[in-house]
Design an enzyme around this catalytic site. Structure first.
Site, PDB file in Angstrom:
ATOM      1  N   THR A 279      47.926   6.955  68.076  1.00 20.28           N
ATOM      2  CA  THR A 279      48.859   6.968  68.979  1.00 20.28           C
ATOM      3  C   THR A 279      47.873   7.053  70.345  1.00 20.28           C
ATOM      4  O   THR A 279      46.613   7.106  70.103  1.00 20.28           O
ATOM      5  CB  THR A 279      49.984   7.723  69.204  1.00 20.28           C
ATOM      6  OG1 THR A 279      50.591   7.589  70.275  1.00 20.28           O
ATOM      7  CG2 THR A 279      49.571   9.335  68.972  1.00 20.28           C
TER       8      THR A 279
ATOM      9  N   VAL B 208      53.386   0.872  69.474  1.00 18.81           N
ATOM     10  CA  VAL B 208      52.472   0.824  70.551  1.00 18.81           C
ATOM     11  C   VAL B 208      52.675   2.264  71.238  1.00 18.81           C
ATOM     12  O   VAL B 208      53.650   2.506  71.450  1.00 18.81           O
ATOM     13  CB  VAL B 208      52.876  -0.327  71.730  1.00 18.81           C
ATOM     14  CG1 VAL B 208      51.844  -0.378  72.917  1.00 18.81           C
ATOM     15  CG2 VAL B 208      52.863  -1.642  71.243  1.00 18.81           C
ATOM     16  N   CYS B 209      51.447   2.678  71.586  1.00 16.34           N
ATOM     17  CA  CYS B 209      51.321   4.232  72.337  1.00 16.34           C
ATOM     18  C   CYS B 209      52.191   5.041  71.783  1.00 16.34           C
ATOM     19  O   CYS B 209      52.311   5.308  70.351  1.00 16.34           O
ATOM     20  CB  CYS B 209      51.815   3.765  74.015  1.00 16.34           C
ATOM     21  SG  CYS B 209      51.283   5.024  74.949  1.00 16.34           S
ATOM     22  N   THR B 210      53.059   5.809  72.537  1.00 17.91           N
ATOM     23  CA  THR B 210      53.586   6.727  71.864  1.00 17.91           C
ATOM     24  C   THR B 210      54.951   6.345  71.180  1.00 17.91           C
ATOM     25  O   THR B 210      55.869   7.303  70.704  1.00 17.91           O
ATOM     26  CB  THR B 210      54.443   7.739  73.113  1.00 17.91           C
ATOM     27  OG1 THR B 210      55.226   7.011  74.006  1.00 17.91           O
ATOM     28  CG2 THR B 210      53.115   8.519  73.637  1.00 17.91           C
ATOM     29  N   GLY B 211      55.080   5.119  70.966  1.00 15.67           N
ATOM     30  CA  GLY B 211      56.293   4.756  70.050  1.00 15.67           C
ATOM     31  C   GLY B 211      55.808   5.129  68.528  1.00 15.67           C
ATOM     32  O   GLY B 211      56.866   5.264  67.778  1.00 15.67           O
TER      33      GLY B 211
END
Length: 344
Positions: free
Chosen positions: A133, A113-116
Site C-alpha cells: 500500500t 490502489v493506495c489505501t484500497g
DNA sequence: GCATATAACCGCCATG
DNA sequence: ACCATGGCGGTTATAT
C-alpha cells in the site's frame, strides 16, 4: 468496443481519492483509444459506489456512479478498489466489504490502489498474501492485519488473483501492468507513451518515503546502534563490527536484528548510506568521489552500483532529476546560459 | 565480461 | 521440555 469488452469495475465511496480512480481509468481508456480494431483491445469501465449517484471525493470534486445493486455481479472481469486519505479514521463499510468479497469470488482479478488495500484486507482477501500500500501506511496495514505479508517497497505486487499497488499514481503503473497482462507488451508500452509514463518505473516506492532517520522510530533495542551508525557512515559497518558494538556474537546479532527490525543489517547500512548520499546529491554540488567517500561507499564505483541496484538510475542521473543545486533557477539571462550548455 | 575473493545470510545443531 | 546463544558450513550476492 464490442460485447466482449472486459468490464473494469472501480469501487469508490465518499472521500475517495480521485487520483486513485483517474489514473487507472485514463490508462484503460487510453488503451481503448490507441489500439487498432484488429488488436481487439476493449475495456468497459464502470464506477460503482455503495449507494450510487454523486460521490464527493477527498479533493471536493464530485463523481457520478452506479450503485452496487445495479451491477450484475457476474460480469466484472477486473475489480479495482481505490483508496481514501483518511483510512485510519474511516468507518467500517459493511455493505461495501460484503460486496467486495462477493465480487472477488467471481471476478478474474481484484486489485487495490493506495489505501484500497485496507478494504481488501478487511474483506479477508489478503490473508497469507503478499501486498503493498502507500509507503506511509504499510506499517499500519501490517499492524492491523498481521496475516498479510506486507512489503514496503514495490510499486505494485501481483499475487494472483490479487494485485495491490502503492500510493495514488502507482495505480497507473498497476493499470499498465494489467493491460500488459491482457494485451501484451506492445500495447502497454503505447499506452505508457500516451500517458507520458514509464512502463516500468525505475526504483521502488521506498525512494519516496521519508528519510530512514525519522521513519525508524528509535524505540527498538537498536536505537542507540542506529544513531551511532548514522554518525559514522564511513566506518567499518560490517556485521562483525556491528555485532561487537551491540555486544553479541555475529550470528546472534544477525538473527535478533533481522527479527526485531524486519530488515537485515547490511540492508540497513546500505539504506542509511543511500539516504545520506541522496540528500548530498540533492543539496550540494560536491563531486561524486567526495560524496562516495564521505558517506561510506568508498569509491564512485560502489556508489554507482548501489544506485543502479536500489533506484535504477546512476548517481548523476539522480542528481539531475532531483537536485535543487544542479539546475540554476536564477535570472532569465542565467537560464539562457544553462539552456545553451544543455544543447552542446 | 570473466574469474576469484570476500561478505552476508541462513539452516542446522550443539551447548548452557 | 523450552529457549536463547553462537559456531559451522553452504549458498548467494557483491567486490576486486
Amino acid at each position: 468496443m464490442g460485447r466482449k469488452d472486459r468490464a473494469v469495475v472501480f469501487a469508490v465511496f465518499e472521500n475517495v481519492r480521485i487520483l486513485d480512480l483517474a489514473g487507472p481509468l485514463e490508462a484503460f481508456t487510453a488503451a481503448n483509444w490507441i489500439a487498432t480494431p484488429d488488436e481487439k483491445v476493449g475495456y468497459r469501465c464502470v464506477i460503482v459506489s455503495p449507494e450510487g449517484g454523486a460521490v464527493t471525493t477527498s479533493s471536493g470534486a464530485v463523481l457520478q456512479s452506479e450503485s452496487l445493486a445495479s451491477i450484475d455481479i457476474s460480469t466484472a472481469d477486473t475489480l479495482l478498489v481505490l483508496g481514501r486519505p483518511d483510512i485510519d479514521v474511516a468507518p467500517r463499510q459493511a455493505a461495501l466489504l460484503t460486496w467486495i468479497a462477493e465480487q472477488a469470488a467471481c471476478a478474474r482479478r481484484v486489485c487495490s490502489v493506495c489505501t484500497g488495500a485496507f478494504l481488501l484486507a478487511e474483506a479477508g482477501l489478503l490473508a497469507g498474501r503478499r501486498a503493498v500500500t502507500h509507503w506511509d501506511y504499510c506499517a499500519l496495514l501490517q499492524q492491523r492485519y498481521p496475516e498479510v505479508r506486507v512489503e514496503a517497497d514495490p510499486i505494485f505486487i501481483r499475487d494472483d488473483p490479487i494485485w495491490t499497488s502503492a500510493g495514488s499514481t502507482a495505480g497507473i503503473d498497476l493499470a499498465l501492468a494489467l493491460i500488459e497482462d491482457d494485451f501484451g507488451h506492445r500495447i502497454a508500452m503505447r499506452v505508457a507513451r500516451q500517458l507520458v509514463m514509464f512502463l516500468k518505473r525505475p526504483g521502488g516506492q521506498s525512494q519516496f518515503s521519508v528519510p530512514l532517520s525519522t521513519q525508524v522510530a528509535e524505540d527498538t533495542e537498536f536505537g542507540a546502534l542506529h544513531a551511532w551508525m548514522r554518525e559514522n557512515l564511513c566506518d567499518d559497518l560490517r556485521v562483525r563490527q556491528l555485532a561487537k558494538k551491540a555486544g553479541m556474537s555475529p550470528r546472534t546479532f544477525e538473527r535478533v536484528y533481522t527479527a526485531r527490525v524486519g530488515r537485515t543489517p547490511a540492508k540497513t547500512v546500505e539504506a542509511m548510506r543511500m539516504e545520506a548520499t541522496r540528500l548530498a546529491l540533492e543539496d550540494t554540488k560536491l563531486p561524486l568521489k567526495r560524496i562516495a567517500r564521505d558517506y561510506g561507499f568508498g569509491d564512485e564505483q560502489r556508489l554507482r552500483r548501489a544506485f543502479l541496484r536500489q533506484l535504477g538510475v546512476t548517481p548523476l542521473d539522480y542528481r539531475s532529476r532531483f537536485s535543487g543545486a544542479a539546475i540554476p533557477r536564477a535570472a532569465p539571462e542565467a537560464r539562457t546560459v544553462t539552456i545553451a550548455s544543455y544543447q552542446i
